[in-house]
Design a protein around this motif. Structure first.
Motif, PDB file in Angstrom:
ATOM      1  N   ASN A 280      37.696  42.882  23.502  1.00  0.00           N
ATOM      2  CA  ASN A 280      37.397  41.535  23.999  1.00  0.00           C
ATOM      3  C   ASN A 280      37.776  41.348  25.462  1.00  0.00           C
ATOM      4  O   ASN A 280      37.669  40.246  25.988  1.00  0.00           O
ATOM      5  N   MET A 281      38.254  42.408  26.108  1.00  0.00           N
ATOM      6  CA  MET A 281      38.735  42.322  27.482  1.00  0.00           C
ATOM      7  C   MET A 281      37.666  42.850  28.435  1.00  0.00           C
ATOM      8  O   MET A 281      37.054  43.885  28.165  1.00  0.00           O
ATOM      9  N   LYS A 282      37.450  42.119  29.514  1.00  0.00           N
ATOM     10  CA  LYS A 282      36.431  42.503  30.485  1.00  0.00           C
ATOM     11  C   LYS A 282      37.052  43.273  31.648  1.00  0.00           C
ATOM     12  O   LYS A 282      36.655  44.394  31.932  1.00  0.00           O
ATOM     13  N   THR A 283      38.021  42.651  32.329  1.00  0.00           N
ATOM     14  CA  THR A 283      38.653  43.307  33.479  1.00  0.00           C
ATOM     15  C   THR A 283      40.119  42.867  33.613  1.00  0.00           C
ATOM     16  O   THR A 283      40.539  41.885  33.014  1.00  0.00           O
ATOM     17  N   VAL A 284      40.831  43.620  34.437  1.00  0.00           N
ATOM     18  CA  VAL A 284      42.178  43.235  34.873  1.00  0.00           C
ATOM     19  C   VAL A 284      42.113  43.191  36.394  1.00  0.00           C
ATOM     20  O   VAL A 284      41.880  44.207  37.044  1.00  0.00           O
ATOM     21  N   ASP A 285      42.256  41.997  36.952  1.00  0.00           N
ATOM     22  CA  ASP A 285      42.161  41.813  38.396  1.00  0.00           C
ATOM     23  C   ASP A 285      43.552  41.638  38.990  1.00  0.00           C
ATOM     24  O   ASP A 285      44.300  40.766  38.550  1.00  0.00           O
ATOM     25  N   CYS A 286      43.883  42.458  39.980  1.00  0.00           N
ATOM     26  CA  CYS A 286      45.145  42.282  40.695  1.00  0.00           C
ATOM     27  C   CYS A 286      44.902  41.226  41.763  1.00  0.00           C
ATOM     28  O   CYS A 286      44.101  41.424  42.678  1.00  0.00           O
ATOM     29  N   VAL A 287      45.552  40.091  41.605  1.00  0.00           N
ATOM     30  CA  VAL A 287      45.292  38.968  42.487  1.00  0.00           C
ATOM     31  C   VAL A 287      46.083  39.089  43.788  1.00  0.00           C
ATOM     32  O   VAL A 287      45.518  39.050  44.870  1.00  0.00           O
ATOM     33  N   GLU A 288      47.418  39.244  43.667  1.00  0.00           N
ATOM     34  CA  GLU A 288      48.208  39.373  44.890  1.00  0.00           C
ATOM     35  C   GLU A 288      49.603  39.904  44.602  1.00  0.00           C
ATOM     36  O   GLU A 288      50.102  39.815  43.487  1.00  0.00           O
ATOM     37  N   ARG A 289      50.194  40.457  45.640  1.00  0.00           N
ATOM     38  CA  ARG A 289      51.593  40.892  45.592  1.00  0.00           C
ATOM     39  C   ARG A 289      52.342  39.948  46.517  1.00  0.00           C
ATOM     40  O   ARG A 289      52.047  39.866  47.702  1.00  0.00           O
ATOM     41  N   LYS A 290      53.292  39.236  45.929  1.00  0.00           N
ATOM     42  CA  LYS A 290      53.988  38.208  46.709  1.00  0.00           C
ATOM     43  C   LYS A 290      55.459  38.271  46.338  1.00  0.00           C
ATOM     44  O   LYS A 290      55.814  38.087  45.174  1.00  0.00           O
ATOM     45  N   GLY A 291      56.299  38.520  47.332  1.00  0.00           N
ATOM     46  CA  GLY A 291      57.732  38.622  47.063  1.00  0.00           C
ATOM     47  C   GLY A 291      57.995  39.785  46.121  1.00  0.00           C
ATOM     48  O   GLY A 291      57.483  40.877  46.311  1.00  0.00           O
ATOM     49  N   LYS A 292      58.771  39.528  45.089  1.00  0.00           N
ATOM     50  CA  LYS A 292      59.092  40.612  44.144  1.00  0.00           C
ATOM     51  C   LYS A 292      58.058  40.738  43.030  1.00  0.00           C
ATOM     52  O   LYS A 292      58.120  41.647  42.219  1.00  0.00           O
ATOM     53  N   TYR A 293      57.062  39.834  42.979  1.00  0.00           N
ATOM     54  CA  TYR A 293      56.099  39.808  41.879  1.00  0.00           C
ATOM     55  C   TYR A 293      54.726  40.348  42.263  1.00  0.00           C
ATOM     56  O   TYR A 293      54.292  40.241  43.407  1.00  0.00           O
TER      57      TYR A 293
END
Length: 152
Positions: free
Chosen positions: A71-84
């Motif tokens: 049921n999963m289409k994609t995994v999008d990496c949105v951003e790297r911010k600080g430690k997350y």
């Protein structure tokens, strides 16, 4: 998923953004398998001696959310911010689920890798199934065609 014999590929904590008005980040205990991702609300952390092979919690199944790779289409990496690192899992029906974790944990990469491997296994099974059907359909006609070409 785990009941069906799927082994845990990765386990740990992820933060999921709630769907509510405030969109708070809520910690979830996660188990990544070859079939998908289990999200379990953290009640009590397992005792130290059980951390090698933690059992599934004795919680109602309704609280455990399963995100199956089918049921999963994609995994999008949105951003790297600080430690997350912030990433979004996009489901087939269009629903987007936002997660965050410490950058060094690599959850987004692990989920993406397992999803791609799952989709590849499904594609291979589909090709094999199609070939078997084609061979099965061609089998009754095969000897007649060979026999006809030999006599000509």
């Amino acid at each position: 998923m785990l009941e069906g014999g799927c082994k845990a590929v990765k386990e740990g904590m992820l933060e999921k953004r709630s769907d509510g008005l405030l969109q708070l980040w809520k910690k979830k205990r996660c188990i990544l398998t070859e079939e998908g991702l289990l999200l379990i609300p953290p009640k009590h952390p397992p005792p130290p001696q059980q951390q090698q092979q933690p059992p599934l919690p004795a919680e109602p199944a309704a609280k455990i959310k399963e995100l199956h790779f089918s049921n999963m289409k994609t995994v999008d990496c949105v951003e790297r911010k600080g430690k997350y690192v912030y990433f979004t899992v996009v489901m087939a029906e269009g629903k987007e689920i936002d997660f965050r974790c410490a950058q060094e944990q690599g959850w987004n990469a692990a989920i993406t890798l397992q999803m791609v491997q799952y989709k590849n296994r499904q594609a291979i099974l589909a090709v094999r199934s199609t070939r078997q059907k084609q061979q099965h359909l061609a089998a009754p006609h095969g000897p007649r065609l060979r026999g006809a070409s030999n006599s000509a």
